[in-house]
Design an enzyme around this catalytic site. Structure first.
Site, PDB file in Angstrom:
ATOM      1  CE  LYS A 276     -14.202  33.022  41.256  1.00 27.46           C
ATOM      2  NZ  LYS A 276     -13.001  32.522  41.926  1.00 27.46           N
ATOM      3  NE  ARG A 350      -2.899  33.870  38.401  1.00 27.99           N
ATOM      4  CZ  ARG A 350      -2.623  32.944  39.308  1.00 27.99           C
ATOM      5  NH1 ARG A 350      -1.611  32.122  39.131  1.00 27.99           N
ATOM      6  NH2 ARG A 350      -3.342  32.850  40.412  1.00 27.99           N
TER       7      ARG A 350
HETATM    8  N1  BES Z   1     -11.069  36.658  41.948  1.00 25.92           N
HETATM    9  C1  BES Z   1     -10.475  35.448  42.385  1.00 25.92           C
HETATM   10  C2  BES Z   1      -9.786  35.573  43.745  1.00 25.92           C
HETATM   11  C3  BES Z   1     -10.632  35.916  44.932  1.00 25.92           C
HETATM   12  C4  BES Z   1     -11.034  34.949  45.825  1.00 25.92           C
HETATM   13  C5  BES Z   1     -10.965  37.234  45.206  1.00 25.92           C
HETATM   14  C6  BES Z   1     -11.769  35.287  46.947  1.00 25.92           C
HETATM   15  C7  BES Z   1     -11.720  37.566  46.317  1.00 25.92           C
HETATM   16  C8  BES Z   1     -12.117  36.594  47.188  1.00 25.92           C
HETATM   17  C9  BES Z   1      -9.425  34.980  41.378  1.00 25.92           C
HETATM   18  O1  BES Z   1      -9.645  35.342  40.068  1.00 25.92           O
HETATM   19  C10 BES Z   1      -9.369  33.497  41.442  1.00 25.92           C
HETATM   20  O2  BES Z   1     -10.364  32.885  41.198  1.00 25.92           O
HETATM   21  N2  BES Z   1      -8.219  32.949  41.782  1.00 25.92           N
HETATM   22  C11 BES Z   1      -8.050  31.550  41.895  1.00 25.92           C
HETATM   23  C12 BES Z   1      -6.697  31.197  41.334  1.00 25.92           C
HETATM   24  C13 BES Z   1      -6.468  29.729  41.162  1.00 25.92           C
HETATM   25  C14 BES Z   1      -7.376  29.166  40.105  1.00 25.92           C
HETATM   26  C15 BES Z   1      -5.014  29.512  40.803  1.00 25.92           C
HETATM   27  C16 BES Z   1      -8.129  31.160  43.372  1.00 25.92           C
HETATM   28  O3  BES Z   1      -7.687  31.952  44.222  1.00 25.92           O
HETATM   29  O4  BES Z   1      -8.660  30.124  43.674  1.00 25.92           O
HETATM   30 ZN    ZN Z   2     -10.901  33.974  39.001  1.00 23.55          ZN
END
Ligand code: BES
Ligand code: ZN
Ligand code: ZN
Length: 497
Positions: A276, A350
């Site tokens: 990230k 997931r």
């Molecule tokens: N933990 C994150 C989602 C999240 C984002 C939680 C903001 C709380 C606040 C999750 O694991 C994630 O990173 N999801 C990605 C999925 C994508 C790579 C398909 C996302 O939402 O960008």
């Molecule tokens: Zn994630």
């Protein structure tokens, strides 16, 4: 902090701050406001007229009383028009009144309840807002971050209801204690809140609950033997040992129903090798908020004693980059046999949920399964920071969850599970891939992925990525940080069974 129910009136209520809620709307007049002492009423009228006070929701007028009275001052606060979501309005104005008192360094508040609000759901709403508003997380601070109240009295006219109301206050306290458990777990930094620490928290909850709750903790080897390839793929990049947590609450009264609540327990989500950006990582200690809600919920069960058997499941791990981490393009086999091509290691939630759901469906015959997960940023884009998304395969269960959420004010909106979107999660090389073929509808495609792991069980997926962690306060009574979102609704849900 204690909450009392007292019989009395605005004149007898004793506190630093006396709160008088009044309805606004068409029939509103300043003159009809009761409870202001006669000798200060003219002064009140001047202040209220100057402020153009009309009883709108959360509108306030503060009147300082002369020395020697039953209160230092009176806060008249608007409830808005009659007939709106009463519990929601009451939670909001209670939060506002408590903040006002705290800011002024006051220690005691007495709220004079209008006759038409003398109902159990209103009492519960007040007690809930008082408790949640008092929360602060000061473990790492030299000075406490805010002032606290010592007592809050709800002043009612009718003696007959006192006992019933006191019981409701007690229940609200129990539920809020569960919310506090969840908030503390979320707010604790990831350096301390490791999978091992989460497992210890689960063991502690079981210990203080007596024989009603048992816990099983599976280590990496045991998870491997069960075939949890999706979960362990996420865990393999971290130096922290993964812990698979399984709690069981057995109803002391005969029960025909068995349900499961599954929480996403990523104690820190760096994204893994699909790292990230720095900004996106700052709040990612909150990625175990689903797990925290499950644990907060379990912390209430021995006191609420619902008539249903309940499983709690958390596949706890960190998501970290390292030389051992899963790579984009790797293919893993999940516990139910489906293979998954991992194309983005940041879509890890997931994967851990898939194995959690397979595990519990194999362990127990379930009448309902609800998963709570800070799953997608897309859900936050769709619904904002204050509303959670819910998807599912069963109309009746969805209705139960939406209704419970409506009662508690944990705002939740149904989103669709669409057949056609399942095809967006199919991989060329494996049965599934963990990201969609399109960047649109990310919350729904994540739901479609999870649906591949549901085996004839009524199920609701609850994406709490928005409201689980507040970067700015969610309401007058829920401040920044972990909110414990989900705990109150889960309790409301099982209470109705
Ligand atoms: N933990 C994150 C989602 C999240 C984002 C939680 C903001 C709380 C606040 C999750 O694991 C994630 O990173 N999801 C990605 C999925 C994508 C790579 C398909 C996302 O939402 O960008
Ligand atoms: Zn994630
Ligand atoms: Zn995540």
């Amino acid at each position: 902090m204690t909450i009392n129910i007292e019989r009395g009136t605005a004149v007898t209520g004793r506190a630093n701050l006396l709160v008088i809620p009044v309805f606004g709307g068409k029939t509103f007049t300043l003159k009809s406001i009761k409870g202001i002492p006669d000798d200060t009423f003219d002064r009140f009228l001047v202040l209220a007229e100057r402020a153009e006070f009309a009883g709108k929701m959360d509108e306030t007028v503060y009147l300082q009383l002369p020395v020697g009275r039953n209160a230092d001052g009176i806060l008249v606060i608007g409830l808005g028009e009659k007939g709106r979501d009463t519990a929601g309005v009451v939670r909001e104005i209670t939060g506002t009144a408590c903040s006002f008192a705290r800011r002024g360094g006051m220690k005691s508040v007495a709220l004079v309840l209008p006759k038409e609000l003398a109902k159990t759901n209103v009492i519960e709403a007040i007690a809930t807002a008082v408790h949640l508003g008092e929360y602060s997380f000061d473990l790492y601070k030299k000075e406490p971050s805010k002032k606290h109240l010592d007592s809050f009295s709800i002043v009612v006219e009718d003696r007959k209801q006192l006992l019933a109301f006191r019981k409701v206050v007690e229940q609200a306290e129990t539920v809020c204690d569960g919310v506090t458990v969840a908030r503390d777990l979320v707010n604790t930094p990831a350096q301390e809140m490791t999978p091992t620490h989460l497992a210890e928290a689960a063991l502690e909850i079981a210990k203080v609950s007596g024989e009603l709750i048992t816990v099983k903790i599976l280590n990496e080897k045991e998870c491997k033997a069960l075939g949890m390839g999706a979960y362990l793929a996420v865990a393999q990049g971290s130096d922290e040992a993964p812990k698979f947590i399984h709690l069981i609450y057995t109803s002391p009264r005969p029960s025909k129903k068995t349900i499961a609540v599954v929480g996403k327990g990523i104690t820190f989500d760096s994204g893994g090798l699909s790292l990230k950006p720095a900004d996106g990582m700052m709040t990612m200690k909150c990625d175990m908020a689903g797990a925290a809600a499950v644990l907060g919920f379990f912390a209430t069960l021995a006191r609420i004693k619902p008539r249903v058997n309940i499983h709690g499941v958390i596949a706890a791990t960190e998501n970290m980059p390292s030389g051992k981490a899963i790579r984009p393009g790797d293919i893993v086999k999940s516990m139910n046999g489906k293979t998954v091509e991992i194309l983005n290691t940041d879509a890890e939630g997931r994967l851990v949920l898939a194995d959690s759901m397979t595990y519990i469906q194999r362990e127990a015959k379930l009448d309902a399964m609800v998963d709570l997960a800070t799953l997608t940023g897309a859900c936050v884009v769709a619904l904002g920071e204050e509303v959670a998304g819910a998807m599912g395969n069963d109309k009746k269960l969805m209705k139960e969850i939406l209704q419970s959420a409506d009662t508690t004010g944990e705002r939740t909106w149904e989103l669709p599970l669409i057949e056609r979107y399942s095809s967006l999660m199919k991989s060329d090389l494996a049965d599934l891939k963990n990201i969609s073929s399109t960047r649109y509808g990310g919350c729904l495609t994540a739901g479609s992925f999870l649906a591949e792991f549901v085996e004839n069980t009524p199920w609701v997926h609850w994406d709490i990525a928005g409201p689980a962690f507040a970067e700015k306060p969610l309401s007058s009574y829920l401040g920044k940080g972990g909110t414990g979102f989900g705990v109150r609704t889960l309790v409301e849900w099982v209470r109705e069974m």
